[in-house]
Design a protein around this motif. Structure first.
Motif, mmCIF file in Angstrom:
data_model
loop_
_atom_site.group_PDB
_atom_site.id
_atom_site.type_symbol
_atom_site.label_atom_id
_atom_site.label_comp_id
_atom_site.label_asym_id
_atom_site.label_seq_id
_atom_site.Cartn_x
_atom_site.Cartn_y
_atom_site.Cartn_z
ATOM 1 N N SER A 197 65.053 -11.584 107.991
ATOM 2 C CA SER A 197 65.258 -10.254 108.961
ATOM 3 C C SER A 197 64.844 -10.211 110.189
ATOM 4 N N ARG A 198 64.204 -10.977 111.034
ATOM 5 C CA ARG A 198 64.004 -10.752 112.499
ATOM 6 C C ARG A 198 65.304 -10.797 112.886
ATOM 7 N N GLU A 203 68.363 -11.483 112.091
ATOM 8 C CA GLU A 203 69.468 -10.136 111.827
ATOM 9 C C GLU A 203 68.982 -9.432 113.115
ATOM 10 N N GLN A 204 67.814 -8.606 113.406
ATOM 11 C CA GLN A 204 67.304 -7.059 113.985
ATOM 12 C C GLN A 204 67.253 -7.459 115.652
ATOM 13 N N LYS A 205 67.557 -8.825 115.651
ATOM 14 C CA LYS A 205 68.089 -9.161 117.017
ATOM 15 C C LYS A 205 66.309 -9.987 117.660
ATOM 16 N N GLU A 206 65.450 -9.688 117.373
ATOM 17 C CA GLU A 206 64.202 -9.948 117.874
ATOM 18 C C GLU A 206 64.165 -11.470 118.152
#
Length: 485
Positions: free
Chosen positions: A13-14, A16-19
């Protein structure tokens, strides 16, 4: 919190969110290795340059929005008896100190297809023969929970690397308990699949009818992800089973209502530390609270398992290790002056004491006049042990007991007492002889050291043992505990 403490889904998830980037994951792992592996000694070889290059390629793929593999971007380690193209594979033996394979094991190919990042190779007992890492020709790996204690073996470095937070997951091999026992000692999850579920092609053979590759992870869900990625039929392995691979992740429902558990009286009797027994009994209460039921069962031929296993495993090792003669494979002795001396001195200098012990035992058991008395009889006992499990599974869905009789022992405590060392496998060896799947999951702490509960399932029913282990894990906090390094 370290990135390596997060669940796979959280990391994806991180990403994908570019975090975070894949390079962030790899750098976090390399930083942790630099910080703690000097004390733990989990790794024999680190491919830092290759890992960073892979991370860049994966990030480019993510930035383009392309489909991701199941283990996308996750730093992983491999036991050093799993061959890797271009990366030295030593089996922790002087015999293979310079061996660079020209191909990847099938499981390595599958990890690459799942887009994991292989960081390096982990220490182990030499040729997977041992239960503590103390037979390694290069170093002793230490338990991250207490550096005076062993991490178990033979997948010592794999379990220690995961427990110390150096990698996201690791692969080990299990012949008589070599994934489950170190997982128990190090407080992580270790899964031995059914014999034939995961390809052995590219795993340096110890005992061919027993060896299996499997995952070591921080939690059960991650074990399901890794098994999903590496399981399946492989025509390159003649013992690979052409059996459909189910969706293991869908099995993690948390629901064990009506599940029937068998608890072998032989696994909770003499030789089992009372504190370990208490931890397992408390775990059974947790499962009872979730709606499962349990009953005592008998596996009457358990007492013969250790003797049967060491005859069979040593006999197969004697055959498999014949190739390491200084000519076909292995380091050639510089002190030999004839062909016979090449064989004698190369093997004498290349193998450590434990490997020599097992070769000698196996050669004796296979020799003329003794084959029927030892090897053939051990195989007959193996059949009886398998029949014990078959009868038990007519009455129950899974079998539960301790993974090991005691918590991790101290380094040096048993190295000169091989028979006592062998007895530490009393709960894991019967499962290996029967070819069944089993998972070790943390279930308690004894004197500051983790202990594991072993969940055993029917052949090719990894889904059920994952479901039971996951349900227990979700109701307890043991899998969240981390050693303070």
């Amino acid at each position: 919190m370290s990135l390596l403490d997060l669940r796979l889904q959280e990391l994806h998830s991180r990403l994908e969110q570019k975090e975070i980037t894949v390079s962030d994951l790899v750098d976090a792992s390399l930083k942790r290795i630099r910080a703690v592996d000097g004390k733990i000694g989990a790794f024999l070889n680190i491919d830092e340059e290759g890992a960073k290059e892979t991370a860049k390629k994966l990030q480019e793929k993510l930035d383009k929005g392309e489909k991701r593999g199941l283990l996308f971007g996750l730093p992983a380690a491999l036991k050093d008896n799993i061959v890797t193209e271009g990366i030295v594979t030593t089996c922790a033996s002087k015999h293979l100190e310079n061996y660079q394979p020209i191909y990847d094991a099938t499981v390595v190919q599958k990890l690459k297809e799942a887009e994991s990042v292989v960081l390096g190779k982990c220490n182990m007992d030499e040729f997977a023969m041992g239960g503590s890492s103390e037979t390694s020709a290069y170093k002793i790996t230490r338990n991250p929970w207490n550096e005076e204690h062993v991490p178990g073996g033979s997948s010592s470095g794999s379990a220690a690397a995961v427990a110390a937070g150096e990698v996201y997951f690791a692969l080990g091999t299990d012949t008589g308990g070599s994934i489950r026992q170190p997982a128990s000692y190090c407080g992580v999850v270790g899964l031995k699949p059914t014999y034939g579920r995961v390809s052995r092609f590219g795993a340096v053979a110890f005992a061919s009818s027993l060896d299996q590759i499997g995952p070591i992870t921080k939690n059960v869900e991650d074990a399901a992800y890794v098994l999903q990625s590496i399981a399946g039929y492989d025509p390159m392995d003649s013992t690979s089973a052409n059996v459909e691979v189910p969706n293991y992740l869908s099995a993690l429902t948390g629901d064990v209502k009506g599940l029937r558990i068998g608890v072998p009286k032989e696994y909770l009797g003499e030789g089992i530390d009372p504190a370990v027994k208490d931890a397992v009994m408390n775990a059974l209460k947790v499962l009872e609270g979730l709606g499962a039921t349990w009953e005592e069962i008998a596996l009457p031929h358990t007492e013969y398992a250790i003797a049967s296993y060491y005859i069979i495993a040593s006999s197969e090792a004697s055959s498999n290790l014949a190739r390491f003669d200084g000519i076909r494979y292995g380091v050639r002795s510089a002190n030999a002056s004839s062909l016979l001396e090449v064989y004698e001195k190369s093997r004498s200098e290349g193998f450590g004491p434990e490997v020599k012990r097992r070769i000698m035992l196996g050669t004796y058991a296979l020799s003329s006049g003794y084959y029927d008395a030892y090897y053939l009889k051990a195989q007959k006992v193996r059949t009886l042990i398998k029949q014990d499990f078959d009868r038990a599974f007519e009455q129950v869905d899974v079998i539960i007991g301790p993974t090991t009789p005691t918590p991790a022992f101290k380094i040096g405590e048993l190295i000169d007492d091989p028979l006592t060392m062998y007895l530490n496998d009393v709960c894991t060896v019967p499962v290996s002889l029967a070819g069944m799947p089993a998972i070790s999951v943390p279930c308690g702490m004894v004197n500051g050291l983790p202990v594991g509960m072993q969940v055993i399932g029917k052949a090719f029913d990894e889904a059920t043992i994952l479901r039971v282990a996951h349900a227990f894990e979700q109701s307890t906090e043991f899998h969240k505990l981390r050693p303070s390094l």
